[in-house]
Scaffold this motif. Sequence first.
Motif, short mmCIF file in Angstrom:
data_model
loop_
_atom_site.label_atom_id
_atom_site.label_comp_id
_atom_site.label_asym_id
_atom_site.label_seq_id
_atom_site.Cartn_x
_atom_site.Cartn_y
_atom_site.Cartn_z
N ALA A 1 0.48 -1.09 -0.13
CA ALA A 1 -0.05 -0.19 -0.22
C ALA A 1 0.66 1.02 0.03
CB ALA A 1 -1.43 0.39 1.36
N GLN A 2 2.40 1.05 0.50
CA GLN A 2 3.08 2.24 0.99
C GLN A 2 3.27 2.52 -0.59
OE1 GLN A 2 4.40 4.02 3.58
NE2 GLN A 2 5.44 5.13 2.81
N TYR A 3 4.14 2.47 -1.20
CA TYR A 3 4.52 2.10 -2.71
C TYR A 3 3.37 2.19 -3.91
CZ TYR A 3 8.99 2.06 -0.62
OH TYR A 3 10.27 2.35 0.06
N LEU A 4 2.62 1.17 -4.24
CA LEU A 4 1.69 1.72 -4.78
C LEU A 4 0.45 2.84 -4.91
CD1 LEU A 4 0.85 -1.94 -5.66
CD2 LEU A 4 2.37 -0.80 -6.40
N VAL A 5 -0.04 2.57 -3.41
CA VAL A 5 -1.19 3.99 -2.99
C VAL A 5 -0.43 5.34 -3.46
CG1 VAL A 5 -2.02 5.70 -1.78
CG2 VAL A 5 -2.20 2.59 -1.46
N GLY A 6 1.18 5.29 -2.66
CA GLY A 6 1.72 6.42 -2.75
C GLY A 6 2.09 6.29 -4.86
N ALA A 7 2.11 5.68 -6.05
CA ALA A 7 2.75 5.52 -7.07
C ALA A 7 1.54 6.25 -7.50
CB ALA A 7 3.15 4.92 -7.93
N LEU A 8 0.19 5.67 -7.16
CA LEU A 8 -0.89 5.97 -8.29
C LEU A 8 -0.91 8.15 -7.90
CD1 LEU A 8 -4.44 5.82 -9.84
CD2 LEU A 8 -4.40 5.21 -7.44
N ALA A 9 -0.73 8.55 -6.64
CA ALA A 9 -0.52 9.46 -5.72
C ALA A 9 -0.06 10.59 -6.62
CB ALA A 9 -1.33 10.19 -4.25
N ASN A 10 1.14 10.12 -6.90
CA ASN A 10 2.26 11.09 -7.46
C ASN A 10 2.08 11.22 -8.95
OD1 ASN A 10 3.70 10.86 -5.00
ND2 ASN A 10 5.04 8.98 -5.52
N SER A 11 1.10 10.21 -9.48
CA SER A 11 1.32 10.25 -10.74
C SER A 11 -0.04 10.97 -10.80
CB SER A 11 0.49 8.42 -11.09
OG SER A 11 1.25 7.59 -11.39
#
Length: 287
Positions: free
Chosen positions: A26-36
């Motif tokens: 969740a830490q990385y994939l949710v972060g990737a979605l938000a950053n995208s």
Amino acid sequence: MDPTPPNLYQRYRPWRRSFEIGFWVAQYLVGALANSITVNMDVRRGHLDFSAWQPVVWETSSAVTALALVPAVVWFTRRFPLHLDDWRRLLPLHLLGSLAWSVLHVVGMVAIRKLAYASVGDSYDFGSWWRESGYEYLKDVRSYAGMVLTIEGYRLLLRRLQGEAMLLSLPDEGPPVEPVERPERFLVRKLGREFLVAATDIEWLQAAGNYVNLRVRGHDYPLRSTIAGIEARLDPERFVRIHRSYIVNLAQVASIEPLDSGDARVHLRDATVLPCSRRYRANLRSR
């Protein structure tokens, strides 16, 4: 008599692995979605010539590579844990670790980006490796530090919930009440409380990185020591080494099951089964 209800740590144990994996995913994939989303908004606001899929590839490739490196950081921090009393000694090692983490992170994410761009007939240019790698390291060292602090903080919380054992030390004044070189009791701290555990109550001990877990009445209490260090301080009439990672209380041994390989299984009175390597089997039998 009703059995003692499980405490918070015991209720958490069955979910521990799922929680740990889920946290990092969740830490990385949710972060990737938000950053995208935010990078795409910046691209549109600046009228830059990038397609919507490109920021997604940039952020996802970084997140997936960092996620794949989490087990390596977990292992490294278990091998070289940072503590308040020796962080200065280990800080240079972790600076080297952050450099290695950054190199692997950059290589991995660039490889993913090149594959993604090639799949749509385009090419990805990372730019000057020396300049861009330096720029990435300035970001990665902060990411690495955050990961290490998260891991160590989580382990500290678990030790507080689980309980942490300590050897009794010399008092500030007067003679010790018992030998500190061969302690008869261990100090256990758990949830702000302290109590003493008799050495004879320890059923077995298992090496776990820079700690040795003391098994006492079904509970594990981590003791910051090596297995060899604690072996030298235990009463050899009561405890015996049976494996490079295990020491057992002889009073708890019910039977020894030889194996064709030359090793053995040690069956304890509570039905626990521990491994015994051939190196220690003869000594165990003689004892």
